[in-house]
Design a protein around this motif. Structure first.
Motif, short mmCIF file in Angstrom:
data_model
loop_
_atom_site.label_atom_id
_atom_site.label_comp_id
_atom_site.label_asym_id
_atom_site.label_seq_id
_atom_site.Cartn_x
_atom_site.Cartn_y
_atom_site.Cartn_z
N GLN A 11 0.83 -1.20 0.00
CA GLN A 11 0.00 0.00 0.00
C GLN A 11 0.87 1.26 0.00
O GLN A 11 0.59 2.22 -0.73
N CYS A 12 1.94 1.24 0.78
CA CYS A 12 2.85 2.38 0.83
C CYS A 12 3.56 2.58 -0.51
O CYS A 12 3.68 3.70 -1.01
N VAL A 13 4.03 1.48 -1.09
CA VAL A 13 4.71 1.56 -2.38
C VAL A 13 3.75 2.07 -3.46
O VAL A 13 4.10 2.91 -4.30
N ALA A 14 2.52 1.56 -3.44
CA ALA A 14 1.52 1.99 -4.42
C ALA A 14 1.22 3.48 -4.28
O ALA A 14 0.99 4.18 -5.28
N ALA A 15 1.19 3.99 -3.04
CA ALA A 15 0.94 5.41 -2.83
C ALA A 15 2.06 6.25 -3.44
O ALA A 15 1.81 7.30 -4.04
N LEU A 60 1.04 -12.53 -5.02
CA LEU A 60 -0.03 -12.10 -5.93
C LEU A 60 -1.15 -11.36 -5.20
O LEU A 60 -1.54 -10.26 -5.62
N PRO A 61 -1.71 -11.90 -4.12
CA PRO A 61 -2.71 -11.10 -3.40
C PRO A 61 -2.11 -9.84 -2.76
O PRO A 61 -2.82 -8.83 -2.58
N THR A 62 -0.83 -9.87 -2.43
CA THR A 62 -0.18 -8.68 -1.89
C THR A 62 -0.15 -7.56 -2.93
O THR A 62 -0.41 -6.39 -2.63
N ILE A 63 0.17 -7.93 -4.17
CA ILE A 63 0.15 -6.94 -5.26
C ILE A 63 -1.25 -6.39 -5.44
O ILE A 63 -1.44 -5.19 -5.72
N ALA A 64 -2.27 -7.24 -5.26
CA ALA A 64 -3.65 -6.79 -5.41
C ALA A 64 -3.98 -5.68 -4.41
O ALA A 64 -4.72 -4.74 -4.73
N VAL A 65 -3.42 -5.78 -3.19
CA VAL A 65 -3.64 -4.72 -2.19
C VAL A 65 -3.06 -3.41 -2.70
O VAL A 65 -3.68 -2.34 -2.54
N GLY A 66 -1.89 -3.45 -3.32
CA GLY A 66 -1.30 -2.24 -3.88
C GLY A 66 -2.10 -1.68 -5.05
O GLY A 66 -2.27 -0.47 -5.16
N GLY A 74 -6.10 2.51 -7.30
CA GLY A 74 -7.45 2.87 -7.71
C GLY A 74 -8.09 3.86 -6.76
O GLY A 74 -8.72 4.84 -7.19
N ILE A 75 -7.92 3.63 -5.46
CA ILE A 75 -8.48 4.54 -4.45
C ILE A 75 -7.84 5.91 -4.57
O ILE A 75 -8.51 6.94 -4.43
N PHE A 76 -6.54 5.94 -4.81
CA PHE A 76 -5.81 7.20 -5.00
C PHE A 76 -6.44 8.01 -6.12
O PHE A 76 -6.72 9.22 -5.98
#
Length: 546
Positions: free
Chosen positions: A379-383, A441-447, A452-454
């Motif tokens: 989540q942090c990396v995706a942000a 794979l599910p971890t990437i889905a969290v990112g 999308g939320i961003f």
């Protein structure tokens, strides 16, 4: 100034016979009252500072106050504006951190107080209630007293309640403290948008708003990441001790370096400083010479005072207005209603992850509390990735599709694509969280969900600001209440939803809802101008975009 005997003694100026008479004086409004000329204070107002003494007098004249302190925030240096932006985004980040860190010490606290999972998660719910409702009350105080005092005082409350959470011996005490912590932290989210608007013009505002959104989602992921490690290795109180240290440091920096950004408040402070200096001059019998030609140039010596001429309603009237208009717009404005539903669901998914990620990964992969905390790294990396992408996105669109960016709907075009990341990630998470499939794979889905939320969060802020102009705060307040209340409610249903339906069915159900709501930006791109034209509020801005 030094004594100058060549300057004649000031004459008595003939004033208008009617007091409080408004007359024009160049680009200022002047009101005469009891021998004093009241001028409208503005950032570009000419301030007479040349003092004239009676011939032969030897008076120690008090120095003129430093007026550079009262500069328009739009005219601040880039360094100063960047510093203020980083401070505002940092406090927003620690508020987001606090919202997600509570769930990590669940096992220790449930055993201590003997409460169920659903009851324990009320700590998140009451936090979001305070976070969503408090700005409706606090916003009028920032209108009257400025942003800085409200920002600093609520920051102190925020840190104090973290200390109270660490020391409370009862679960009921924890709930009260979490609610008050939400109240204190609410301004770190809701007021930051106004602070950025105070300093940056609409054309410059994209990067600051992206940083604000990035800080929100980065902090939300950092909370369970850090707190999961702490709760696994230390006593639960350290979850809050770490927050006290980090938040206390940031709030201390805000108290030391944060300047007032609200223009009307700065003008009031400027007028007060000048008027106090003029009062001292009057008491000493010292006159002012207006060195600029005026409508009464034969009499350059005036008794002058400055006023902002901006009467404000009572606090109670402003609070009533603050409570009424957002709710009125929520039920009468289709754009506000649809955006509120869209961002509320996205925010609910964000808060749902505080419970769903530990449940899924501990069940399917036998992860420990610390290991499930590490999942939030995605989540942090995706942000961070989303922040970089969205900073570059607007210059790209302006370069290659300039005509599209002249309307609020044009700004939604990239969102129509990136918002699909949320439903995709929900299906992805649900159908890859089998023990036979690698946990990455599910971890990437969290990112991917975070990205999308961003996009949704930023689109709602930008489109609302473009479409509703001066009514933006009320429109965003409506969506803010909805997203915080729904976001706080979803953690209560995590276990019933996922355990009764199963991980795959529950994620698919949420994904299907997300698919429907992803049509919101598509419909607005298609029919947005017509929808806004039918709005009694937004229609006055139709055709004025850009």
């Amino acid at each position: 100034m030094a004594e100058d005997e060549s300057v004649p003694a000031p004459e008595v100026v003939a004033l208008p016979s009617e007091k409080n008479e408004d007359v024009s004086n160049g680009d200022e409004i002047v009101r005469w009252s009891d021998g004093i000329e009241y001028r409208q204070m503005a950032f570009d107002s000419h301030i007479p500072v040349i003092t004239v003494q009676q011939p032969g007098s030897m008076i120690d004249i008090p120095p003129c106050p430093d007026l550079s302190r009262y500069q328009s925030p739009y005219q601040w240096s880039a360094t100063r504006k960047n510093l203020m932006t980083y401070l505002a985004c940092s406090v927003n980040g620690v508020a987001a951190y606090a919202s997600g860190s509570y769930a990590s010490p669940e096992d220790q606290l449930r055993q201590k107080w003997g409460v169920s999972h659903a009851v324990f998660m009320l700590g998140i719910t009451v936090f979001t209630i305070g976070f969503g409702v408090a700005p409706m009350i606090l916003a009028p105080f920032s209108e009257i007293n400025g942003r800085r005092p409200v920002f600093v005082l609520t920051g102190i409350l925020f840190v104090a309640m973290q200390a109270a959470c660490a020391l409370t011996p009862t679960f009921s005490g924890m709930l009260v403290c979490r609610f008050l912590m939400g109240v204190g932290g609410s301004t770190f989210s809701t007021m930051v948008g106004g602070i950025l608007a105070d300093m940056w013009s609409s054309k410059e505002r994209n990067t600051p708003m992206v940083l604000f959104t990035g800080a929100t989602l980065f902090g939300t992921g950092l909370g369970p990441l850090v707190s999961g490690v702490i709760a696994q290795r230390l006593l639960w109180r350290w979850v809050f001790y770490v927050q006290i240290i980090s938040s206390g440091l940031i709030v201390g920096l805000v108290a030391a370096f944060f300047s007032e950004t609200r223009g009307s408040t700065i003008l009031e402070q400027k007028a007060k400083a000048i008027n106090q200096w003029y009062d001292k001059l009057d008491a000493l019998g010292v006159y002012l010479q207006d060195d600029r030609p005026t409508s009464d140039s034969q009499h350059p010596y005036h008794r002058i005072r400055y006023t902002t001429n901006n009467p404000k309603p009572s606090v109670f009237k402003m609070i009533g207005h603050s409570l009424y208009r957002p709710m009125h717009m929520l039920v009468t404005e289709p754009v506000v209603m649809s955006f509120s539903a869209w961002i509320s669901f996205a925010w609910a998914i964000l808060y749902l992850q505080f419970g769903s990620v530990p449940l899924i990964f501990s069940t399917s992969y036998n992860f420990s509390l610390e290991q499930t905390g590490y999942v939030f790294t995605s989540q942090c990396v995706a942000a961070i990735i989303s922040t970089v992408l969205h900073i570059r996105q607007e210059p790209f669109m302006l370069k290659y599709y300039p005509s599209k960016m002249t309307t609020p709907e044009g700004r939604l075009l990239p969102t129509c694509i990136m918002a699909t990341f949320l439903p995709i990630s929900l299906f992805w998470l649900g159908w890859t969280c089998f023990p036979s499939i690698h946990w990455i794979l599910p971890t990437i889905a969290v990112g991917i969900a975070t990205m999308g939320i961003f996009s949704i969060f930023l689109a709602v802020f930008n489109y609302t600001a473009d479409a509703y102009g001066p009514y933006t705060s009320s429109a965003l307040a409506a969506s803010g209440v909805c997203r915080n209340l729904l976001g706080g409610a979803f953690p209560l249903v995590v276990h019933p939803l996922y355990l009764n339906l199963g991980f795959q069915a529950a994620s698919s159900l949420l994904g299907a809802v997300a698919v429907v709501l992803t049509l919101v930006p598509v419909v607005l791109v298609w029919k947005g101008p017509r929808i806004r034209e039918r709005s009694r509020i937004a229609k006055e801005f139709v055709g004025k975009e850009g």
